[in-house]
Scaffold this motif. Structure first.
Motif, PDB file in Angstrom:
ATOM      1  N   GLY A  50       0.884  -1.119   0.052  1.00  0.00           N
ATOM      2  CA  GLY A  50      -0.006  -0.110  -0.003  1.00  0.00           C
ATOM      3  C   GLY A  50       0.629   1.136  -0.059  1.00  0.00           C
ATOM      4  O   GLY A  50       0.214   2.193  -0.045  1.00  0.00           O
ATOM      5  N   THR A  51       2.197   1.243   0.263  1.00  0.00           N
ATOM      6  CA  THR A  51       2.785   2.422   0.360  1.00  0.00           C
ATOM      7  C   THR A  51       4.284   2.317  -0.793  1.00  0.00           C
ATOM      8  O   THR A  51       4.720   3.610  -0.655  1.00  0.00           O
ATOM      9  N   LEU A  52       4.430   1.495  -1.025  1.00  0.00           N
ATOM     10  CA  LEU A  52       5.942   1.359  -2.130  1.00  0.00           C
ATOM     11  C   LEU A  52       5.287   1.767  -3.354  1.00  0.00           C
ATOM     12  O   LEU A  52       4.781   1.224  -4.126  1.00  0.00           O
ATOM     13  N   SER A  53       6.217   2.822  -3.752  1.00  0.00           N
ATOM     14  CA  SER A  53       5.977   3.444  -5.115  1.00  0.00           C
ATOM     15  C   SER A  53       6.652   2.526  -6.246  1.00  0.00           C
ATOM     16  O   SER A  53       7.634   1.770  -5.835  1.00  0.00           O
ATOM     17  N   ARG A  54       6.378   2.657  -7.308  1.00  0.00           N
ATOM     18  CA  ARG A  54       7.059   1.640  -8.427  1.00  0.00           C
ATOM     19  C   ARG A  54       8.651   1.916  -8.491  1.00  0.00           C
ATOM     20  O   ARG A  54       9.171   1.154  -8.821  1.00  0.00           O
ATOM     21  N   ASP A  55       8.867   3.407  -8.406  1.00  0.00           N
ATOM     22  CA  ASP A  55      10.404   3.619  -8.388  1.00  0.00           C
ATOM     23  C   ASP A  55      11.127   3.359  -7.198  1.00  0.00           C
ATOM     24  O   ASP A  55      12.180   3.717  -7.208  1.00  0.00           O
ATOM     25  N   GLY A  56      10.273   3.070  -6.030  1.00  0.00           N
ATOM     26  CA  GLY A  56      10.977   2.768  -4.894  1.00  0.00           C
ATOM     27  C   GLY A  56      10.634   3.732  -3.604  1.00  0.00           C
ATOM     28  O   GLY A  56      10.340   5.047  -4.240  1.00  0.00           O
ATOM     29  N   SER A  57      10.831   3.186  -2.563  1.00  0.00           N
ATOM     30  CA  SER A  57      10.651   4.233  -1.341  1.00  0.00           C
ATOM     31  C   SER A  57      11.615   3.879  -0.400  1.00  0.00           C
ATOM     32  O   SER A  57      12.134   2.823  -0.278  1.00  0.00           O
ATOM     33  N   GLY A  82      13.576 -11.621   1.719  1.00  0.00           N
ATOM     34  CA  GLY A  82      13.692 -12.840   1.860  1.00  0.00           C
ATOM     35  C   GLY A  82      12.809 -13.732   0.954  1.00  0.00           C
ATOM     36  O   GLY A  82      13.562 -14.896   0.378  1.00  0.00           O
ATOM     37  N   LEU A  83      11.705 -13.380   0.914  1.00  0.00           N
ATOM     38  CA  LEU A  83      10.686 -14.072  -0.314  1.00  0.00           C
ATOM     39  C   LEU A  83      11.100 -13.561  -1.489  1.00  0.00           C
ATOM     40  O   LEU A  83      10.233 -14.323  -2.437  1.00  0.00           O
ATOM     41  N   GLY A  84      11.949 -12.921  -1.983  1.00  0.00           N
ATOM     42  CA  GLY A  84      11.982 -12.514  -3.178  1.00  0.00           C
ATOM     43  C   GLY A  84      11.339 -11.414  -3.898  1.00  0.00           C
ATOM     44  O   GLY A  84      11.095 -11.333  -5.151  1.00  0.00           O
ATOM     45  N   ILE A  85      10.344 -10.750  -3.035  1.00  0.00           N
ATOM     46  CA  ILE A  85       9.290 -10.089  -3.426  1.00  0.00           C
ATOM     47  C   ILE A  85       9.967  -8.326  -3.689  1.00  0.00           C
ATOM     48  O   ILE A  85       9.549  -7.646  -4.520  1.00  0.00           O
ATOM     49  N   LEU A  86      10.927  -8.101  -2.532  1.00  0.00           N
ATOM     50  CA  LEU A  86      11.565  -6.908  -2.610  1.00  0.00           C
ATOM     51  C   LEU A  86      12.862  -6.895  -2.842  1.00  0.00           C
ATOM     52  O   LEU A  86      13.634  -7.857  -2.572  1.00  0.00           O
ATOM     53  N   VAL A 100      13.926   0.920  -1.001  1.00  0.00           N
ATOM     54  CA  VAL A 100      13.424  -0.316  -1.080  1.00  0.00           C
ATOM     55  C   VAL A 100      12.389  -0.387  -2.632  1.00  0.00           C
ATOM     56  O   VAL A 100      11.854   0.654  -2.918  1.00  0.00           O
ATOM     57  N   THR A 101      12.783  -1.225  -3.337  1.00  0.00           N
ATOM     58  CA  THR A 101      11.980  -1.540  -4.609  1.00  0.00           C
ATOM     59  C   THR A 101      11.427  -2.836  -4.838  1.00  0.00           C
ATOM     60  O   THR A 101      11.857  -3.659  -4.174  1.00  0.00           O
ATOM     61  N   TYR A 102      10.450  -3.107  -5.732  1.00  0.00           N
ATOM     62  CA  TYR A 102      10.168  -4.562  -6.099  1.00  0.00           C
ATOM     63  C   TYR A 102      11.104  -5.166  -7.032  1.00  0.00           C
ATOM     64  O   TYR A 102      11.746  -4.575  -7.625  1.00  0.00           O
ATOM     65  N   SER A 103      11.129  -6.452  -6.803  1.00  0.00           N
ATOM     66  CA  SER A 103      12.003  -7.278  -7.380  1.00  0.00           C
ATOM     67  C   SER A 103      11.037  -7.493  -8.863  1.00  0.00           C
ATOM     68  O   SER A 103       9.725  -7.229  -8.795  1.00  0.00           O
ATOM     69  N   GLU A 108       5.247  -8.409 -10.314  1.00  0.00           N
ATOM     70  CA  GLU A 108       4.184  -9.579 -10.516  1.00  0.00           C
ATOM     71  C   GLU A 108       3.053  -9.702  -9.538  1.00  0.00           C
ATOM     72  O   GLU A 108       1.791  -9.534  -9.711  1.00  0.00           O
ATOM     73  N   VAL A 109       3.596  -9.699  -8.460  1.00  0.00           N
ATOM     74  CA  VAL A 109       2.764  -9.793  -7.347  1.00  0.00           C
ATOM     75  C   VAL A 109       1.776  -8.728  -7.091  1.00  0.00           C
ATOM     76  O   VAL A 109       0.371  -8.469  -6.949  1.00  0.00           O
ATOM     77  N   ALA A 110       2.466  -7.592  -7.169  1.00  0.00           N
ATOM     78  CA  ALA A 110       1.930  -6.171  -6.954  1.00  0.00           C
ATOM     79  C   ALA A 110       0.912  -5.933  -7.975  1.00  0.00           C
ATOM     80  O   ALA A 110      -0.142  -5.504  -7.851  1.00  0.00           O
ATOM     81  N   ALA A 111       1.259  -6.354  -9.135  1.00  0.00           N
ATOM     82  CA  ALA A 111       0.332  -5.964 -10.447  1.00  0.00           C
ATOM     83  C   ALA A 111      -0.974  -6.964 -10.275  1.00  0.00           C
ATOM     84  O   ALA A 111      -1.977  -6.508 -10.503  1.00  0.00           O
ATOM     85  N   ASP A 112      -0.830  -8.158  -9.788  1.00  0.00           N
ATOM     86  CA  ASP A 112      -1.791  -8.994  -9.412  1.00  0.00           C
ATOM     87  C   ASP A 112      -2.918  -8.383  -8.532  1.00  0.00           C
ATOM     88  O   ASP A 112      -3.955  -8.189  -8.616  1.00  0.00           O
ATOM     89  N   GLY A 113      -1.968  -7.900  -7.305  1.00  0.00           N
ATOM     90  CA  GLY A 113      -3.058  -7.222  -6.346  1.00  0.00           C
ATOM     91  C   GLY A 113      -3.664  -6.017  -6.863  1.00  0.00           C
ATOM     92  O   GLY A 113      -4.774  -5.634  -6.583  1.00  0.00           O
ATOM     93  N   TYR A 114      -2.940  -5.062  -7.704  1.00  0.00           N
ATOM     94  CA  TYR A 114      -3.712  -3.861  -8.164  1.00  0.00           C
ATOM     95  C   TYR A 114      -4.708  -4.311  -9.185  1.00  0.00           C
ATOM     96  O   TYR A 114      -5.746  -3.532  -9.178  1.00  0.00           O
TER      97      TYR A 114
END
Length: 162
Positions: A50-57, A82-86, A100-103, A108-114
């Motif tokens: 809910g708070t991480l921007s695509r470009d990182g935060s 550790g889970l490979g999400i970030l 902090v950025t998305y891996s 993919e996980v975030a896109a599914d959520g959105y």
């Protein structure tokens, strides 16, 4: 000595309704992530999504937006790394800080959520009618705006009284 009477509202307080809706929405997001092939997603991860921007935060900024401590946000971020999400990398604006950025997997996980959020909005509009759903969204937004304005007024009055 008598005990003070607790005033009880004649109906469920708005705060209870909003909290219950929030918990139901949060649980729905995790359940849907699992159904869409992301069993590693946990309820605590919602604060990051809910708070991480695509470009990182920065973790500290994310924690502030959610209203939790930096330490708590850091714990969730480390779990998701550790889970490979970030991923974490040096912040180009401040080498002492981490961004902090998305891996790729996290994107993919975030896109599914959105995508699910868009589906939910459409389902709610279909269930309640677009006009009624827009009113519900508008009222909730105005409640937040009013509470923020009242808090600012109280802070200003307290500062004048000091």
């Amino acid at each position: 000595m008598s005990r003070a009477e607790l005033p009880r509202p004649d109906r469920k307080p708005l705060i209870a309704l909003v909290e219950r809706a929030n918990r139901a929405l949060q649980a729905d997001m995790v359940r849907t992530a699992h159904l869409r092939g992301h069993p590693e997603v946990k309820p605590a991860h919602n604060s990051v999504f809910g708070t991480l921007s695509r470009d990182g935060s920065r973790a500290s900024d994310m924690a502030e937006r959610v209203g939790i401590t930096r330490q708590s946000m850091g714990e969730v971020i480390r779990d998701m790394v550790g889970l490979g999400i970030l991923e974490m990398r040096p912040d180009p604006e401040d080498r002492r800080a981490k961004l902090v950025t998305y891996s790729e997997h996290g994107l993919e996980v975030a896109a599914d959520g959105y995508g699910h959020l868009v589906e939910l909005e459409q389902r709610f509009a279909a269930e309640f009618g677009a006009a009624e759903y827009d009113i519900a969204r508008d009222v909730l937004s105005r409640v937040v705006d009013l509470l923020d304005a009242w808090a600012a007024e109280e802070a200003g009055a307290a500062a004048v009284g000091e």
